[in-house]
Structures are given as structure tokens and as C-alpha cells.
Design a protein around this motif. Structure first.
Motif, PDB file in Angstrom:
ATOM      1  N   LEU A 108     -14.009 -10.920   2.212  1.00 27.97           N
ATOM      2  CA  LEU A 108     -12.625 -11.335   2.467  1.00 27.97           C
ATOM      3  C   LEU A 108     -11.762 -11.142   1.216  1.00 27.97           C
ATOM      4  CD1 LEU A 108     -13.034 -14.532   4.671  1.00 27.97           C
ATOM      5  CD2 LEU A 108     -11.993 -12.404   5.339  1.00 27.97           C
ATOM      6  N   GLU A 109     -12.283 -11.458   0.050  1.00 30.90           N
ATOM      7  CA  GLU A 109     -11.538 -11.223  -1.193  1.00 30.90           C
ATOM      8  C   GLU A 109     -11.257  -9.733  -1.377  1.00 30.90           C
ATOM      9  OE1 GLU A 109     -13.787 -13.100  -4.351  1.00 30.90           O
ATOM     10  OE2 GLU A 109     -12.815 -15.000  -4.014  1.00 30.90           O
ATOM     11  N   LEU A 110     -12.254  -8.910  -1.062  1.00 28.02           N
ATOM     12  CA  LEU A 110     -12.062  -7.456  -1.157  1.00 28.02           C
ATOM     13  C   LEU A 110     -10.986  -6.982  -0.174  1.00 28.02           C
ATOM     14  CD1 LEU A 110     -15.679  -6.110  -1.589  1.00 28.02           C
ATOM     15  CD2 LEU A 110     -13.849  -5.905  -3.225  1.00 28.02           C
ATOM     16  N   VAL A 111     -11.005  -7.558   1.031  1.00 23.10           N
ATOM     17  CA  VAL A 111      -9.987  -7.194   2.025  1.00 23.10           C
ATOM     18  C   VAL A 111      -8.606  -7.617   1.530  1.00 23.10           C
ATOM     19  CG1 VAL A 111      -9.119  -7.754   4.332  1.00 23.10           C
ATOM     20  CG2 VAL A 111     -11.524  -7.151   4.020  1.00 23.10           C
ATOM     21  N   VAL A 112      -8.501  -8.803   0.955  1.00 24.08           N
ATOM     22  CA  VAL A 112      -7.217  -9.272   0.407  1.00 24.08           C
ATOM     23  C   VAL A 112      -6.761  -8.343  -0.714  1.00 24.08           C
ATOM     24  CG1 VAL A 112      -6.167 -11.101  -0.968  1.00 24.08           C
ATOM     25  CG2 VAL A 112      -7.436 -11.691   1.094  1.00 24.08           C
ATOM     26  N   GLU A 113      -7.663  -7.958  -1.583  1.00 20.19           N
ATOM     27  CA  GLU A 113      -7.326  -7.018  -2.678  1.00 20.19           C
ATOM     28  C   GLU A 113      -6.881  -5.677  -2.115  1.00 20.19           C
ATOM     29  OE1 GLU A 113      -7.222  -7.171  -6.206  1.00 20.19           O
ATOM     30  OE2 GLU A 113      -7.246  -9.303  -5.675  1.00 20.19           O
ATOM     31  N   LEU A 114      -7.593  -5.211  -1.087  1.00 19.63           N
ATOM     32  CA  LEU A 114      -7.247  -3.941  -0.456  1.00 19.63           C
ATOM     33  C   LEU A 114      -5.857  -4.019   0.188  1.00 19.63           C
ATOM     34  CD1 LEU A 114      -8.485  -1.084   0.212  1.00 19.63           C
ATOM     35  CD2 LEU A 114      -9.095  -2.101   2.382  1.00 19.63           C
ATOM     36  N   VAL A 115      -5.568  -5.134   0.828  1.00 19.11           N
ATOM     37  CA  VAL A 115      -4.251  -5.331   1.445  1.00 19.11           C
ATOM     38  C   VAL A 115      -3.174  -5.333   0.359  1.00 19.11           C
ATOM     39  CG1 VAL A 115      -2.799  -7.056   2.581  1.00 19.11           C
ATOM     40  CG2 VAL A 115      -5.010  -6.464   3.562  1.00 19.11           C
ATOM     41  N   ASP A 116      -3.455  -5.989  -0.774  1.00 19.64           N
ATOM     42  CA  ASP A 116      -2.499  -5.994  -1.892  1.00 19.64           C
ATOM     43  C   ASP A 116      -2.256  -4.577  -2.403  1.00 19.64           C
ATOM     44  OD1 ASP A 116      -2.137  -8.676  -1.722  1.00 19.64           O
ATOM     45  OD2 ASP A 116      -3.372  -9.196  -3.467  1.00 19.64           O
ATOM     46  N   VAL A 117      -3.338  -3.806  -2.561  1.00 21.68           N
ATOM     47  CA  VAL A 117      -3.216  -2.432  -3.043  1.00 21.68           C
ATOM     48  C   VAL A 117      -2.418  -1.600  -2.037  1.00 21.68           C
ATOM     49  CG1 VAL A 117      -4.524  -0.302  -3.442  1.00 21.68           C
ATOM     50  CG2 VAL A 117      -5.259  -2.440  -4.518  1.00 21.68           C
ATOM     51  N   VAL A 118      -2.708  -1.751  -0.762  1.00 23.93           N
ATOM     52  CA  VAL A 118      -1.981  -1.009   0.281  1.00 23.93           C
ATOM     53  C   VAL A 118      -0.507  -1.424   0.271  1.00 23.93           C
ATOM     54  CG1 VAL A 118      -1.694  -0.751   2.785  1.00 23.93           C
ATOM     55  CG2 VAL A 118      -3.956  -0.514   1.748  1.00 23.93           C
ATOM     56  N   ASP A 119      -0.234  -2.700   0.085  1.00 24.52           N
ATOM     57  CA  ASP A 119       1.147  -3.194   0.026  1.00 24.52           C
ATOM     58  C   ASP A 119       1.905  -2.550  -1.143  1.00 24.52           C
ATOM     59  OD1 ASP A 119       3.293  -4.973   0.903  1.00 24.52           O
ATOM     60  OD2 ASP A 119       2.857  -6.056  -0.965  1.00 24.52           O
ATOM     61  N   VAL A 120       1.262  -2.513  -2.301  1.00 23.29           N
ATOM     62  CA  VAL A 120       1.883  -1.895  -3.468  1.00 23.29           C
ATOM     63  C   VAL A 120       2.117  -0.405  -3.209  1.00 23.29           C
ATOM     64  CG1 VAL A 120       1.472  -1.194  -5.856  1.00 23.29           C
ATOM     65  CG2 VAL A 120       1.047  -3.563  -5.175  1.00 23.29           C
ATOM     66  N   LEU A 121       1.124   0.263  -2.610  1.00 20.67           N
ATOM     67  CA  LEU A 121       1.269   1.686  -2.298  1.00 20.67           C
ATOM     68  C   LEU A 121       2.421   1.930  -1.318  1.00 20.67           C
ATOM     69  CD1 LEU A 121      -2.384   2.974  -2.027  1.00 20.67           C
ATOM     70  CD2 LEU A 121      -0.712   3.686  -3.691  1.00 20.67           C
ATOM     71  N   VAL A 122       2.526   1.096  -0.314  1.00 21.20           N
ATOM     72  CA  VAL A 122       3.615   1.228   0.665  1.00 21.20           C
ATOM     73  C   VAL A 122       4.953   1.008  -0.029  1.00 21.20           C
ATOM     74  CG1 VAL A 122       4.697   0.094   2.644  1.00 21.20           C
ATOM     75  CG2 VAL A 122       2.287   0.704   2.729  1.00 21.20           C
ATOM     76  N   ASP A 123       5.028   0.015  -0.904  1.00 23.18           N
ATOM     77  CA  ASP A 123       6.267  -0.228  -1.653  1.00 23.18           C
ATOM     78  C   ASP A 123       6.643   0.998  -2.481  1.00 23.18           C
ATOM     79  OD1 ASP A 123       6.512  -2.707  -0.574  1.00 23.18           O
ATOM     80  OD2 ASP A 123       5.895  -3.815  -2.373  1.00 23.18           O
ATOM     81  N   GLU A 124       5.661   1.580  -3.162  1.00 26.86           N
ATOM     82  CA  GLU A 124       5.923   2.770  -3.993  1.00 26.86           C
ATOM     83  C   GLU A 124       6.399   3.946  -3.137  1.00 26.86           C
ATOM     84  OE1 GLU A 124       5.968   3.156  -7.400  1.00 26.86           O
ATOM     85  OE2 GLU A 124       5.791   0.980  -7.306  1.00 26.86           O
ATOM     86  N   VAL A 125       5.755   4.117  -1.983  1.00 20.47           N
ATOM     87  CA  VAL A 125       6.150   5.216  -1.085  1.00 20.47           C
ATOM     88  C   VAL A 125       7.573   4.986  -0.580  1.00 20.47           C
ATOM     89  CG1 VAL A 125       5.718   6.226   1.192  1.00 20.47           C
ATOM     90  CG2 VAL A 125       3.827   5.910  -0.404  1.00 20.47           C
ATOM     91  N   VAL A 126       7.894   3.756  -0.237  1.00 25.63           N
ATOM     92  CA  VAL A 126       9.257   3.445   0.226  1.00 25.63           C
ATOM     93  C   VAL A 126      10.263   3.714  -0.889  1.00 25.63           C
ATOM     94  CG1 VAL A 126      10.788   1.546   0.854  1.00 25.63           C
ATOM     95  CG2 VAL A 126       8.615   1.823   2.042  1.00 25.63           C
ATOM     96  N   VAL A 127       9.935   3.304  -2.111  1.00 24.88           N
ATOM     97  CA  VAL A 127      10.826   3.544  -3.242  1.00 24.88           C
ATOM     98  C   VAL A 127      11.007   5.049  -3.451  1.00 24.88           C
ATOM     99  CG1 VAL A 127      10.954   3.420  -5.761  1.00 24.88           C
ATOM    100  CG2 VAL A 127      10.454   1.366  -4.448  1.00 24.88           C
ATOM    101  N   LEU A 128       9.926   5.805  -3.367  1.00 24.17           N
ATOM    102  CA  LEU A 128      10.021   7.265  -3.516  1.00 24.17           C
ATOM    103  C   LEU A 128      10.879   7.876  -2.417  1.00 24.17           C
ATOM    104  CD1 LEU A 128       6.441   8.318  -4.620  1.00 24.17           C
ATOM    105  CD2 LEU A 128       8.522   8.628  -5.914  1.00 24.17           C
TER     106      LEU A 128
END
Length: 113
Positions: free
Chosen positions: A12-32
Motif C-alpha cells: 500500500l505504501e508503494l501504491v501511494v508512492e506510485l500514485v504520488d509519482v504519477v500525480d507529479v508526472l501528470v502535473d508536469e505534462v499539464v504544465v508542458l
């Protein structure tokens, strides 16, 4: 069971970390994407500005041509007025010369009589 709970917690911690990483990636893609969109809009604005500048230059060129035409018309009118004045002066000179000739003829006629 403790091990299973520990594994589930780690997963579950790994899933939460993965969700955080995906969230950051989505934010970066949106900014780009927003940056690319802004750049596209700016390029379009520059194109519009260039078009406006070209139109203004075209209008200025037309105004210059009209001004040159006006200057040519005024110069032609001035030359015509000068020619008319010169012709008028010539007519006066011819009239004076003719009057002098008539006087001379009168004088000669008197002398001959």
C-alpha cells in the motif's frame, strides 16, 4: 498473519508512492502542454502583429503615393499659372509695342504731310 499485514502495508505504501509519482508526472505534462499552448498562442499573436504591421506599411505606401500625386498636381498647376502669367506679360509687351508702332506711324504720317 503479521507478515501478511506487513506485506500489505508495504504494498500500500508503494501504491501511494506510485500514485504520488504519477500525480507529479501528470502535473508536469499539464504544465508542458500549457507551455506549448502558450507558445502557440504567442506565435499566432506575433503572426497577427506582423500582418498588422504589413497592413500599416501598405497604407503608408498608398498615402505616400497619394501625397506624391498631389505634389505633382500642385507643381503642374504652378507651372500652368506661371505660363499664363508669362503669356499675359507677353501680350502686354506686344500691345505696348503695337501702340509704339502706331505712334511711330502717326509721327511718320505727320512728317510726311
Amino acid at each position: 498473519v503479521d507478515v501478511l499485514v506487513l506485506v500489505v502495508v508495504v504494498v500500500l505504501e508503494l501504491v501511494v508512492e506510485l500514485v504520488d509519482v504519477v500525480d507529479v508526472l501528470v502535473d508536469e505534462v499539464v504544465v508542458l502542454l500549457v507551455d506549448v499552448l502558450v507558445v502557440d498562442v504567442l506565435v499566432e499573436l506575433v503572426d497577427v502583429k506582423v500582418l498588422v504591421v504589413e497592413l500599416v506599411l501598405l497604407v503608408l505606401l498608398v498615402e505616400l503615393v497619394l501625397l506624391v500625386e498631389l505634389v505633382v498636381v500642385v507643381l503642374v498647376e504652378v507651372v500652368l499659372v506661371l505660363v499664363l502669367l508669362l503669356v499675359d506679360e507677353l501680350v502686354l509687351v506686344v500691345l505696348v509695342v503695337l501702340e509704339l508702332v502706331v505712334e511711330l506711324v502717326d509721327v511718320v504720317d505727320v512728317l510726311v504731310d
